[in-house]
Structure formats: structure tokens, C-alpha cells
Design a protein around this motif. Structure first.
Motif, PDB file in Angstrom:
ATOM      1  N   UNK A  87     -18.332   2.769   3.982  1.00 32.14           N
ATOM      2  CA  UNK A  87     -18.922   2.309   5.248  1.00 32.14           C
ATOM      3  C   UNK A  87     -18.646   3.272   6.391  1.00 32.14           C
ATOM      4  N   UNK A  88     -17.877   4.330   6.150  1.00 33.95           N
ATOM      5  CA  UNK A  88     -17.514   5.261   7.224  1.00 33.95           C
ATOM      6  C   UNK A  88     -18.750   5.869   7.878  1.00 33.95           C
TER       7      UNK A  88
ATOM      8  N   UNK B 113       0.842  -1.204   0.000  1.00 36.88           N
ATOM      9  CA  UNK B 113       0.000   0.000   0.000  1.00 36.88           C
ATOM     10  C   UNK B 113       0.872   1.248   0.000  1.00 36.88           C
ATOM     11  N   UNK B 114       0.331   2.315  -0.556  1.00 40.56           N
ATOM     12  CA  UNK B 114       1.086   3.560  -0.680  1.00 40.56           C
ATOM     13  C   UNK B 114       1.030   4.402   0.587  1.00 40.56           C
ATOM     14  N   UNK B 115      -0.020   4.227   1.389  1.00 37.90           N
ATOM     15  CA  UNK B 115      -0.169   4.997   2.623  1.00 37.90           C
ATOM     16  C   UNK B 115      -0.658   4.068   3.731  1.00 37.90           C
ATOM     17  N   UNK B 116       0.009   4.103   4.881  1.00 40.88           N
ATOM     18  CA  UNK B 116      -0.385   3.294   6.040  1.00 40.88           C
ATOM     19  C   UNK B 116      -0.853   4.232   7.147  1.00 40.88           C
ATOM     20  N   UNK B 117      -2.074   4.027   7.611  1.00 37.28           N
ATOM     21  CA  UNK B 117      -2.606   4.783   8.746  1.00 37.28           C
ATOM     22  C   UNK B 117      -2.652   3.868   9.964  1.00 37.28           C
TER      23      UNK B 117
ATOM     24  N   UNK C  70     -11.568   7.487   8.318  1.00 36.03           N
ATOM     25  CA  UNK C  70     -11.792   8.934   8.204  1.00 36.03           C
ATOM     26  C   UNK C  70     -10.564   9.669   7.658  1.00 36.03           C
ATOM     27  N   UNK C  71      -9.388   9.064   7.766  1.00 34.93           N
ATOM     28  CA  UNK C  71      -8.174   9.719   7.252  1.00 34.93           C
ATOM     29  C   UNK C  71      -7.999   9.503   5.752  1.00 34.93           C
ATOM     30  N   UNK C  72      -8.743   8.565   5.175  1.00 29.55           N
ATOM     31  CA  UNK C  72      -8.559   8.207   3.773  1.00 29.55           C
ATOM     32  C   UNK C  72      -9.281   9.217   2.894  1.00 29.55           C
ATOM     33  N   UNK C  73      -8.546   9.841   1.994  1.00 30.52           N
ATOM     34  CA  UNK C  73      -9.107  10.887   1.149  1.00 30.52           C
ATOM     35  C   UNK C  73      -9.806  10.335  -0.091  1.00 30.52           C
ATOM     36  N   UNK C  74      -9.291   9.216  -0.608  1.00 30.69           N
ATOM     37  CA  UNK C  74      -9.815   8.663  -1.851  1.00 30.69           C
ATOM     38  C   UNK C  74     -10.888   7.621  -1.562  1.00 30.69           C
ATOM     39  N   UNK C  75     -11.901   7.558  -2.412  1.00 28.18           N
ATOM     40  CA  UNK C  75     -12.919   6.532  -2.282  1.00 28.18           C
ATOM     41  C   UNK C  75     -12.371   5.212  -2.804  1.00 28.18           C
TER      42      UNK C  75
END
Length: 208
Positions: A147-148, A45-49, A95-100
Motif C-alpha cells: 500500500x506504500x 516483531x524483529x524490527x520497530x520503526x 518506506x523503511x521496511x525492506x521486506x514485502x
């Protein structure tokens, strides 16, 4: 190697009461479990939260990961609904994810990402479900960002059971398959000291 996802989330805000110490910081092969897990997630993955629950825990995990050469973006998310368990962590992370789209969600007590399982999850995206998971295992799973809002509704109503929440979604449920090419299954959970030491012993046997 499966296609690279845009986002993944690690749920790391639990109390670790059965373990007796912070599971995310358990040492495995000379590094904290969280570091091991994030290192694997950077490959897929490109971004890990990291959903940390509290600000104090976020600071602790930031220190543990500081200075490591991760190409992936690492960010931290505190609970918007404090103390409400894994659904609160899932909500904070999404909630931190910007892209759908779909997000790989795992827990900090699952030290191995199974590439073969991830490939199966990714292949099942064509069904368009809200969540894709292995039966009985709500994490090491894909959740769609849509689902957020439903998570927020569940948390407002204090419906906090993960499997109960999944029961209200459109889901694709996979059967568990054991891949003998992976020495330790990606669905291993380390909830207790016994499970932790058994895991370390299996690693030693598999590496010998």
C-alpha cells in the motif's frame, strides 16, 4: 504468544494538541509511554520503526530509548510529506521496511499491545487483504507493504483521511471483542489528560 512479525511501526509524529504535551513521553509506571510500547513490540516483531514526523522529535525519542536493552532493531523515520498527519507517518514508516509483507502499525497513544487481537489479525492474513483492522480502529492493525505506493498517491493528492484511504483498499475488518484476560484493552487511546488519568487509575485498580 502470536508468531513474531518481521516489522512493526509506531506512529509518533502527531501534535498532541488535545493532550497538551507529547503523548509519546507521558510517564506510565516510571517510563515514557513510547518506551513501554516499544518494549511490548520487541516481543512480537524483529524490527520497530518509530515514525517521528520531524528530525527534532526523532532525536528526543532516541534519547528516551537510549541504553535500553532491546534485542529488536529500533529505527526512526521522518515524514517525507511533512505535516500531513497520520497517513504521512504511515507512509514514512512503511518506506523503511525492506521486506514485502504485513507490518503491525500502532499509534504512540495506544499504550498496550493486545496479544489476543494480534493473533486474530495474524490469522486473517490468509485473506490477502491490503489492510486488516478492527472496525473503527485503523491502528493496532496490519498493513501490507504494497500500500506504500497508494499512500504516496493519496498524499500527493492531499487525500489525508485515514478511513477514506482504507475505503479504497482491499480490507478485512474484524469486530471488536473484549478479552477479559487482558486488564486494559489494546485499543485504548490516550488523547486527553482525562483519558490518560483514567487509564492510570484503571491500571492501579487492576494491579491492586
Amino acid at each position: 504468544m502470536p508468531d513474531k512479525l518481521r516489522n512493526s511501526v509506531v506512529l509518533a509524529g502527531g501534535q498532541s494538541s488535545r493532550m497538551g504535551q507529547d503523548k509519546a513521553l507521558l510517564p506510565i509506571e516510571g517510563e515514557p509511554l513510547l518506551t513501554r510500547l516499544v518494549r511490548q513490540l520487541t516481543g512480537v516483531s524483529e524490527c520497530v520503526t518509530i515514525a517521528t514526523g520531524t528530525a527534532r522529535r526523532a532525536e528526543s525519542y532516541r534519547e528516551a530509548l537510549e541504553g535500553l536493552p532491546f534485542a529488536t532493531t529500533i529505527q526512526f523515520a521522518e515524514d517525507i510529506y511533512p505535516g500531513e498527519g497520520p497517513l504521512a507517518g504511515l507512509h514514512a514508516g512503511l518506506c523503511t521496511v525492506q521486506e514485502e509483507g504485513y507490518v503491525l502499525v500502532t499509534a504512540c497513544d495506544m499504550p498496550d499491545i493486545s496479544l489476543s487481537l494480534l493473533q486474530r489479525l495474524l490469522e486473517a492474513r490468509s485473506g490477502g487483504s491490503d489492510a486488516i483492522y478492527v472496525r473503527g480502529q485503523p491502528f493496532h492493525a496490519l498493513y501490507h507493504t504494497r500500500v506504500t505506493t497508494l499512500l504516496e498517491e493519496a498524499l500527493e493528492q492531499r487525500n489525508l483521511r485515514v478511513m477514506g484511504f482504507l475505503g479504497g483498499l482491499s480490507t478485512t475488518v474484524l469486530q471488536q471483542e473484549i478479552d477479559c484476560s487482558e486488564p486494559v484493552t489494546g485499543l485504548s487511546n490516550l488523547n486527553t489528560q482525562e483519558e490518560y488519568h483514567n487509564y492510570l487509575n484503571r491500571m492501579r485498580r487492576d494491579g491492586s
